[in-house]
Scaffold this motif. Sequence first.
Motif, PDB file in Angstrom:
ATOM      1  N   ASP A 128       0.820  -1.216   0.000  1.00  0.00           N
ATOM      2  CA  ASP A 128       0.000   0.000   0.000  1.00  0.00           C
ATOM      3  C   ASP A 128       0.855   1.268   0.000  1.00  0.00           C
ATOM      4  O   ASP A 128       0.489   2.265  -0.616  1.00  0.00           O
ATOM      5  CB  ASP A 128      -0.930   0.024   1.213  1.00  0.00           C
ATOM      6  CG  ASP A 128      -2.032  -1.019   1.126  1.00  0.00           C
ATOM      7  OD1 ASP A 128      -2.282  -1.548   0.022  1.00  0.00           O
ATOM      8  OD2 ASP A 128      -2.648  -1.311   2.175  1.00  0.00           O
ATOM      9  N   GLY A 129       1.986   1.227   0.695  1.00  0.00           N
ATOM     10  CA  GLY A 129       2.877   2.382   0.747  1.00  0.00           C
ATOM     11  C   GLY A 129       3.334   2.817  -0.638  1.00  0.00           C
ATOM     12  O   GLY A 129       3.505   4.011  -0.896  1.00  0.00           O
ATOM     13  N   GLU A 132       0.148   4.261  -2.750  1.00  0.00           N
ATOM     14  CA  GLU A 132      -0.135   5.634  -2.341  1.00  0.00           C
ATOM     15  C   GLU A 132       1.056   6.558  -2.591  1.00  0.00           C
ATOM     16  O   GLU A 132       0.881   7.703  -3.000  1.00  0.00           O
ATOM     17  CB  GLU A 132      -0.476   5.669  -0.844  1.00  0.00           C
ATOM     18  CG  GLU A 132      -1.747   4.939  -0.481  1.00  0.00           C
ATOM     19  CD  GLU A 132      -1.966   4.862   1.017  1.00  0.00           C
ATOM     20  OE1 GLU A 132      -1.530   5.786   1.740  1.00  0.00           O
ATOM     21  OE2 GLU A 132      -2.572   3.878   1.464  1.00  0.00           O
ATOM     22  N   LYS A 151       1.361  -0.196   6.169  1.00  0.00           N
ATOM     23  CA  LYS A 151       1.305   0.035   4.725  1.00  0.00           C
ATOM     24  C   LYS A 151       2.416  -0.720   4.003  1.00  0.00           C
ATOM     25  O   LYS A 151       2.634  -0.532   2.813  1.00  0.00           O
ATOM     26  CB  LYS A 151       1.382   1.525   4.416  1.00  0.00           C
ATOM     27  CG  LYS A 151       0.151   2.280   4.920  1.00  0.00           C
ATOM     28  CD  LYS A 151       0.184   3.725   4.514  1.00  0.00           C
ATOM     29  CE  LYS A 151      -0.977   4.485   5.097  1.00  0.00           C
ATOM     30  NZ  LYS A 151      -2.220   4.290   4.387  1.00  0.00           N
TER      31      LYS A 151
END
Length: 179
Positions: A128-129, A132, A151
């Motif tokens: 996720d890091g 995003e 994340k």
Amino acid sequence: MRNVLLIASLALAAATGLAGCGSSAQPSTGSTGTNNAAAPTTPCKADDFKVTGEFGKAPKVEIPACKPTGELIIKDLVQGTGAEVKTGTTATVNYQLTTFSNKKVLDSSFERGEPFDVENVGKARVIDGWNEGIVGLKEKGRRLLVVPPAKGYGEGGNGIAPNETLVFVIDGVKVTPAA
């Protein structure tokens, strides 16, 4: 026989107790057995991380003595001049991963000489890091991402220890629009 067992048990207990006390040559610190080095209490900020090296080359990353936060930290180190990564695009990047806890480079596409394609940014098969954190990166730009465990890899996996904060330096090589 009972006396021998009792004496052996007492000797073992005494030896175990003394082993945790340290030697008399070391000064007493009044410690309660915990690590004497104070854990950092100041939360990390983007500017605490020092990154040197030029675009296209493996960077050198200095991990600061601060406390990792639970927030994703994003900082452009070099402003790009080309197309911008947007949700749905494919971003071809070079990256280096340094683990926060032990300050070791764990992975580097720079060293392999193989850029990595992140297809369908925002929904890509990456942490996720990254989904995003690379949105807004431009071609020829360099970005720092400090990714908290939530994340990243959370409880660990893919060679990452549980609850590890990940420090990435990412170079935007090419952006391909969504099909």
